[in-house]
Scaffold this motif. Structure first.
Motif, PDB file in Angstrom:
ATOM      1  N   GLN A  98       0.001  -2.599   6.490  1.00 24.30           N
ATOM      2  CA  GLN A  98      -1.105  -2.851   5.571  1.00 24.30           C
ATOM      3  C   GLN A  98      -0.889  -4.087   4.724  1.00 24.30           C
ATOM      4  O   GLN A  98       0.197  -4.677   4.710  1.00 24.30           O
ATOM      5  CB  GLN A  98      -1.281  -1.639   4.653  1.00 24.30           C
ATOM      6  CG  GLN A  98       0.006  -1.223   3.951  1.00 24.30           C
ATOM      7  CD  GLN A  98      -0.148   0.075   3.159  1.00 24.30           C
ATOM      8  OE1 GLN A  98      -0.107   0.060   1.939  1.00 24.30           O
ATOM      9  NE2 GLN A  98      -0.331   1.178   3.865  1.00 24.30           N
ATOM     10  N   HIS A 100      -2.487  -5.830   0.754  1.00 25.57           N
ATOM     11  CA  HIS A 100      -3.339  -5.616  -0.424  1.00 25.57           C
ATOM     12  C   HIS A 100      -3.859  -6.949  -0.954  1.00 25.57           C
ATOM     13  O   HIS A 100      -3.190  -7.975  -0.836  1.00 25.57           O
ATOM     14  CB  HIS A 100      -2.548  -4.929  -1.540  1.00 25.57           C
ATOM     15  CG  HIS A 100      -1.834  -3.696  -1.114  1.00 25.57           C
ATOM     16  ND1 HIS A 100      -2.474  -2.546  -0.723  1.00 25.57           N
ATOM     17  CD2 HIS A 100      -0.508  -3.436  -0.992  1.00 25.57           C
ATOM     18  CE1 HIS A 100      -1.567  -1.631  -0.392  1.00 25.57           C
ATOM     19  NE2 HIS A 100      -0.367  -2.143  -0.548  1.00 25.57           N
ATOM     20  N   LYS A 116      -3.117  -5.629  -5.839  1.00 22.77           N
ATOM     21  CA  LYS A 116      -1.900  -4.838  -5.787  1.00 22.77           C
ATOM     22  C   LYS A 116      -0.701  -5.663  -5.337  1.00 22.77           C
ATOM     23  O   LYS A 116      -0.576  -6.027  -4.173  1.00 22.77           O
ATOM     24  CB  LYS A 116      -2.095  -3.639  -4.866  1.00 22.77           C
ATOM     25  CG  LYS A 116      -0.934  -2.673  -4.845  1.00 22.77           C
ATOM     26  CD  LYS A 116      -1.358  -1.380  -4.161  1.00 22.77           C
ATOM     27  CE  LYS A 116      -0.174  -0.540  -3.746  1.00 22.77           C
ATOM     28  NZ  LYS A 116      -0.585   0.619  -2.963  1.00 22.77           N
ATOM     29  N   GLU A 118       3.355  -5.074  -5.406  1.00 21.23           N
ATOM     30  CA  GLU A 118       4.228  -3.910  -5.539  1.00 21.23           C
ATOM     31  C   GLU A 118       5.674  -4.304  -5.292  1.00 21.23           C
ATOM     32  O   GLU A 118       5.965  -5.420  -4.834  1.00 21.23           O
ATOM     33  CB  GLU A 118       3.799  -2.817  -4.548  1.00 21.23           C
ATOM     34  CG  GLU A 118       3.845  -3.247  -3.086  1.00 21.23           C
ATOM     35  CD  GLU A 118       3.203  -2.213  -2.159  1.00 21.23           C
ATOM     36  OE1 GLU A 118       1.977  -2.031  -2.211  1.00 21.23           O
ATOM     37  OE2 GLU A 118       3.930  -1.598  -1.366  1.00 21.23           O
ATOM     38  N   HIS A 175       2.923  -5.415   5.194  1.00 23.70           N
ATOM     39  CA  HIS A 175       4.118  -4.577   5.004  1.00 23.70           C
ATOM     40  C   HIS A 175       3.911  -3.156   5.491  1.00 23.70           C
ATOM     41  O   HIS A 175       2.769  -2.697   5.619  1.00 23.70           O
ATOM     42  CB  HIS A 175       4.512  -4.549   3.526  1.00 23.70           C
ATOM     43  CG  HIS A 175       3.460  -3.951   2.638  1.00 23.70           C
ATOM     44  ND1 HIS A 175       2.400  -4.670   2.163  1.00 23.70           N
ATOM     45  CD2 HIS A 175       3.294  -2.689   2.152  1.00 23.70           C
ATOM     46  CE1 HIS A 175       1.634  -3.891   1.414  1.00 23.70           C
ATOM     47  NE2 HIS A 175       2.138  -2.676   1.394  1.00 23.70           N
ATOM     48  N   GLU A 185       8.440   3.138  -5.853  1.00 18.99           N
ATOM     49  CA  GLU A 185       7.552   1.976  -5.831  1.00 18.99           C
ATOM     50  C   GLU A 185       6.949   1.746  -7.206  1.00 18.99           C
ATOM     51  O   GLU A 185       6.435   2.676  -7.814  1.00 18.99           O
ATOM     52  CB  GLU A 185       6.425   2.218  -4.819  1.00 18.99           C
ATOM     53  CG  GLU A 185       5.395   1.112  -4.780  1.00 18.99           C
ATOM     54  CD  GLU A 185       4.265   1.386  -3.790  1.00 18.99           C
ATOM     55  OE1 GLU A 185       3.977   0.509  -2.986  1.00 18.99           O
ATOM     56  OE2 GLU A 185       3.683   2.482  -3.823  1.00 18.99           O
TER      57      GLU A 185
END
Ligand code: ZN
Length: 320
Positions: A98, A100, A116, A118, A175, A185
């Motif tokens: 995925q 973001h 996002k 992270e 990722h 996370e």
């Protein structure tokens, strides 16, 4: 003035890739056979943590953020939404690949306040466990062609992981967390995810999960930019503190406590996740036992606290 750490109870999420490790490792009272995530610092609507102790017991973190701004030293700031979200993930199977969006794309296209970015602290990893972080496409045409032709092995960059590893995953980075890994996370408080590839998995009804390839390709950084940061170590009394990252949204530390330390609050407030061992935290005359699996906030009104014991922590705060 509020003089206690604010202990929070997690919110659990069912995921097709989840398992039972959040119970085995942390003793959490998980509600699902396939529990994938424990949200340990969350102030999202309907999924906010509940305070466990003191005069604020049974209030939500969201309520505190909105109505007790003094706890966060929020007075001059216009953060309408609690900016961070901390989760512990049990990847009992591979998570989908995925990416973001960043803040600009999230605001313009998705009408939400945050994109996002992270980061991951690896709590546990099976010996052969790996993650996907980044891709090998040099330009948009290559990314288009390789996704169209399903050349996933050629496209995706994989990395072996070990417990204690730390990874920074800025928005735009493709990722995935691999099977057999537990991570903590820390992320911007957003859940906008564009799924690139899901290993052609199907659910009980034979359906595949939806992919969002067009949006994914729009937000992916091409070529991939890898970001590594040197750990900066500081030892004070019984505490060894490694700064894992200090970037735009969050600052994250790994603390090893062996003995006693008095710590002065240098941020607006701290998010503390106990990942190993047992200790106690003392604020003025009051002492609280803490152990692996506990999650608490040190509010702004606690200017200094003492830690005693043998434990490890991941500590984070908003970067000011
Ligand atoms: Zn992600």
């Amino acid at each position: 003035m509020y003089k206690e750490p604010i202990f929070l109870s997690p919110v659990y999420q069912k995921r097709i890739w989840g398992g039972q490790n959040l119970k085995k490792e942390f003793g959490y009272d998980i509600p699902f056979e396939q529990t994938g995530e424990a949200w340990v610092m969350s102030a999202l609507e309907n999924e906010s943590n509940i305070v466990k102790n003191g005069p604020l017991a049974n209030k939500t973190l969201l309520d505190l953020w909105e109505n007790h701004s003094e706890l966060f030293n929020k007075n001059n700031k216009n953060d309408s939404v609690y900016p961070l979200l901390v989760k512990i993930l049990d990847a009992n199977a591979n998570l989908s690949v995925q990416v973001h969006p960043d803040d600009t794309y999230a605001r313009e296209i998705e009408k939400v306040p945050y994109g996002k970015t992270e980061c991951w602290y690896v709590l546990n990893a099976r010996e052969d466990a790996s993650i996907i972080l980044g891709h090998h496409a040099q330009n948009r045409e290559e990314l288009d062609r390789m996704t169209k032709d399903g050349e996933w092995d050629k496209l995706l960059q994989t990395k072996k992981v070990n417990p204690g590893d730390f990874f920074y995953v800025p928005s735009g980075t493709i990722h995935a967390i691999g099977e057999g890994i537990m991570i903590l996370e820390i992320q911007q408080s957003s859940d906008i995810t564009y799924r690139v590839y899901d290993y052609d998995r199907t659910d009980d009804n034979g359906a595949k999960r939806e992919l969002h390839l067009e949006k994914a390709k729009e937000v992916t950084t091409i070529p991939h930019k890898s970001s590594e940061f040197p750990r900066i170590r500081e030892c004070v009394e019984g505490l060894t503190s490694d700064t894992l990252i200090k970037e735009k949204y969050f600052t994250v530390y790994h603390w090893i406590l062996d003995g006693t330390v008095t710590h002065k609050l240098s941020a607006d407030f701290l998010q503390v996740n106990v990942i190993k061992g047992e200790a106690s935290i003392k604020v003025e005359d009051q002492s609280f036992a803490i152990q692996k699996g506990d999650n608490f906030i040190i509010p702004h009104s606690v200017q200094s606290f003492q830690l005693v014991g043998n434990a490890e922590f991941v500590v984070s705060h908003i970067t000011e």
